[in-house]
Design an enzyme around this catalytic site. Structure first.
Site, PDB file in Angstrom:
ATOM      1  N   SER A  77       0.831  -1.206   0.000  1.00  0.00           N
ATOM      2  CA  SER A  77       0.000   0.000   0.000  1.00  0.00           C
ATOM      3  C   SER A  77       0.868   1.259   0.000  1.00  0.00           C
ATOM      4  O   SER A  77       0.396   2.341  -0.333  1.00  0.00           O
ATOM      5  CB  SER A  77      -0.885   0.016   1.248  1.00  0.00           C
ATOM      6  OG  SER A  77      -0.067  -0.064   2.405  1.00  0.00           O
ATOM      7  N   CYS A  88       2.956  -5.862   9.939  1.00  0.00           N
ATOM      8  CA  CYS A  88       2.671  -4.821   8.950  1.00  0.00           C
ATOM      9  C   CYS A  88       4.061  -4.437   8.464  1.00  0.00           C
ATOM     10  O   CYS A  88       4.959  -4.181   9.277  1.00  0.00           O
ATOM     11  CB  CYS A  88       1.972  -3.634   9.597  1.00  0.00           C
ATOM     12  SG  CYS A  88       1.925  -2.173   8.540  1.00  0.00           S
ATOM     13  N   THR A  89       4.238  -4.419   7.144  1.00  0.00           N
ATOM     14  CA  THR A  89       5.606  -4.238   6.631  1.00  0.00           C
ATOM     15  C   THR A  89       6.176  -2.850   6.918  1.00  0.00           C
ATOM     16  O   THR A  89       7.378  -2.631   6.762  1.00  0.00           O
ATOM     17  CB  THR A  89       5.667  -4.529   5.121  1.00  0.00           C
ATOM     18  OG1 THR A  89       4.617  -3.806   4.465  1.00  0.00           O
ATOM     19  CG2 THR A  89       5.528  -6.013   4.852  1.00  0.00           C
ATOM     20  N   HIS A  90       5.312  -1.934   7.355  1.00  0.00           N
ATOM     21  CA  HIS A  90       5.836  -0.616   7.746  1.00  0.00           C
ATOM     22  C   HIS A  90       6.566  -0.677   9.100  1.00  0.00           C
ATOM     23  O   HIS A  90       7.407   0.175   9.382  1.00  0.00           O
ATOM     24  CB  HIS A  90       4.700   0.404   7.860  1.00  0.00           C
ATOM     25  CG  HIS A  90       4.158   0.882   6.537  1.00  0.00           C
ATOM     26  ND1 HIS A  90       3.414   0.078   5.701  1.00  0.00           N
ATOM     27  CD2 HIS A  90       4.255   2.080   5.921  1.00  0.00           C
ATOM     28  CE1 HIS A  90       3.069   0.771   4.622  1.00  0.00           C
ATOM     29  NE2 HIS A  90       3.565   1.992   4.732  1.00  0.00           N
ATOM     30  N   CYS A 110       2.665  -6.873   1.910  1.00  0.00           N
ATOM     31  CA  CYS A 110       1.695  -6.148   2.733  1.00  0.00           C
ATOM     32  C   CYS A 110       0.848  -7.197   3.435  1.00  0.00           C
ATOM     33  O   CYS A 110       0.239  -8.060   2.771  1.00  0.00           O
ATOM     34  CB  CYS A 110       0.817  -5.273   1.843  1.00  0.00           C
ATOM     35  SG  CYS A 110      -0.502  -4.444   2.745  1.00  0.00           S
ATOM     36  N   ASN A 111       0.833  -7.154   4.741  1.00  0.00           N
ATOM     37  CA  ASN A 111       0.057  -8.140   5.505  1.00  0.00           C
ATOM     38  C   ASN A 111      -1.438  -7.965   5.260  1.00  0.00           C
ATOM     39  O   ASN A 111      -2.172  -8.938   5.107  1.00  0.00           O
ATOM     40  CB  ASN A 111       0.346  -7.970   6.990  1.00  0.00           C
ATOM     41  CG  ASN A 111       1.750  -8.387   7.354  1.00  0.00           C
ATOM     42  OD1 ASN A 111       1.983  -9.495   7.819  1.00  0.00           O
ATOM     43  ND2 ASN A 111       2.720  -7.515   7.127  1.00  0.00           N
ATOM     44  N   TYR A 135      -4.175   1.129   3.770  1.00  0.00           N
ATOM     45  CA  TYR A 135      -5.205   0.179   3.354  1.00  0.00           C
ATOM     46  C   TYR A 135      -5.927  -0.408   4.571  1.00  0.00           C
ATOM     47  O   TYR A 135      -7.056  -0.872   4.466  1.00  0.00           O
ATOM     48  CB  TYR A 135      -4.578  -0.986   2.577  1.00  0.00           C
ATOM     49  CG  TYR A 135      -4.313  -0.725   1.108  1.00  0.00           C
ATOM     50  CD1 TYR A 135      -4.188   0.564   0.589  1.00  0.00           C
ATOM     51  CD2 TYR A 135      -4.169  -1.804   0.233  1.00  0.00           C
ATOM     52  CE1 TYR A 135      -3.929   0.765  -0.763  1.00  0.00           C
ATOM     53  CE2 TYR A 135      -3.920  -1.613  -1.118  1.00  0.00           C
ATOM     54  CZ  TYR A 135      -3.803  -0.329  -1.611  1.00  0.00           C
ATOM     55  OH  TYR A 135      -3.552  -0.143  -2.947  1.00  0.00           O
ATOM     56  N   GLY A 136      -5.242  -0.401   5.711  1.00  0.00           N
ATOM     57  CA  GLY A 136      -5.755  -1.091   6.904  1.00  0.00           C
ATOM     58  C   GLY A 136      -7.079  -0.569   7.419  1.00  0.00           C
ATOM     59  O   GLY A 136      -7.749  -1.243   8.190  1.00  0.00           O
TER      60      GLY A 136
HETATM   61  N1  DGL Z   1       2.327  -2.451   4.834  1.00  0.00           N
HETATM   62  C1  DGL Z   1       0.913  -2.704   5.075  1.00  0.00           C
HETATM   63  C2  DGL Z   1       0.762  -3.990   5.872  1.00  0.00           C
HETATM   64  O1  DGL Z   1       1.715  -4.776   5.903  1.00  0.00           O
HETATM   65  C3  DGL Z   1       0.349  -1.440   5.621  1.00  0.00           C
HETATM   66  C4  DGL Z   1      -1.085  -1.439   5.781  1.00  0.00           C
HETATM   67  C5  DGL Z   1      -1.820  -0.173   5.486  1.00  0.00           C
HETATM   68  O2  DGL Z   1      -1.671   0.381   4.404  1.00  0.00           O
HETATM   69  O3  DGL Z   1      -2.634   0.177   6.356  1.00  0.00           O
HETATM   70  O4  DGL Z   1      -0.262  -4.306   6.431  1.00  0.00           O
END
Ligand code: DGL
Length: 261
Positions: A10, A182-184, A72-73, A41-42
């Site tokens: 995302s 979450c990859t962030h 992205c999880n 996206y979450g």
């Molecule tokens: N990197 C996304 C994940 O791993 C971020 C989610 C988001 O955009 O809220 O879930």
């Protein structure tokens, strides 16, 4: 044959998977797409997430990929809805991590992800299916991904948010293994460790990169080049990428291109 590995997220978080891919597979050409215009996206609905995801995978389809890593999880929780629509393999980030938790023999694990990811409970299902005795607690974050995507890597707001999540998790159980689901989040793992240096942080991006390597190797699709490339596409601007590329020490970066998909 020099088809690329497509990596999507995302926003900027998927560069954590790119970091691990560059370590494990330095000869691969990587093409990245981050939908920074629509992050996070979450907090979106399943239908919204799916529609945006299909656009990104279609973009990769037009760009000659041999495999796609869903870095992205949140998007990975929906993998069963889109994996079979494409001819190339699509690898989620959750199943390799769940397998790692089980194979490592952990008896407890905490999951911190977006609210969407935590509500989908994919980690819980995949882990408990293999070992129902693993004790799992979880916590959803409304805003940590957006703070990181906004470049607030060292800001007070980010520190306070992480501190609150760690206390909430503590009140649910004293679990010493924490999946940064979450990859962030691995981008600010230093903050997690500054509060709890003994935490065993599990970074799904590394498990995903290992899975990509295994699949490409099994299919005889590994690159024979010594040095790969990294080209980044985003629906947002380039500045946050420049900042994170430096922080993660990514290599061989070519263009950062803004595209509307
Ligand atoms: N990197 C996304 C994940 O791993 C971020 C989610 C988001 O955009 O809220 O879930």
């Amino acid at each position: 044959m020099s088809k690329k590995i497509g990596v999507l997220d995302s926003g900027i978080g998927g560069l954590t998977t790119v970091k691990s891919l560059q370590e494990l597979l330095p000869g691969e050409d990587i093409i990245y797409f981050g939908d920074n215009k629509n992050v996070p996206y979450g907090n979106k609905s399943k239908d919204e997430i799916l529609a945006l995801t299909l656009k990104m995978i279609d973009f990769f389809k037009e760009n000659d990929v041999k495999i796609v890593a869903i870095a992205c999880n949140t998007i990975s929780t929906l993998i069963d809805s889109y994996r079979d629509k494409y001819e190339f393999p699509i690898i989620d980030i959750i199943s390799p991590t769940a397998d790692y938790v089980v194979k490592t023999g952990l008896d407890n694990v905490a999951i911190l992800g977006t609210e969407f990811t935590v509500n989908q409970a994919s980690y819980n299902k995949l882990i408990l299916k293999q070992n129902p005795d693993i004790d799992i607690i979880s916590e959803g974050s409304k805003n940590l991904a957006a703070l990181v995507d906004g470049g607030k890597f060292d800001d007070e707001e980010t520190k306070e948010t992480i501190s609150t999540h760690l206390s909430n998790l503590k009140s649910k159980g004293n679990h010493k293994n924490l999946v940064l689901a979450c990859t962030h989040y691995p981008i600010v793992q230093n903050i997690f460790l500054s509060y709890e240096p003994d935490l065993n942080l599990i970074n799904p991006a590394y498990q995903q990169a290992k899975a990509v390597k295994e699949i490409l190797s099994g299919k005889g699709l590994l690159s024979s080049k010594e040095k790969g490339s990294l080209n980044i596409y985003t629906s947002g601007g380039p500045d946050i990428y420049t900042k994170l590329i430096e922080r993660l020490e990514l290599k061989n970066v070519g263009q950062i291109t803004t595209v509307d998909i």
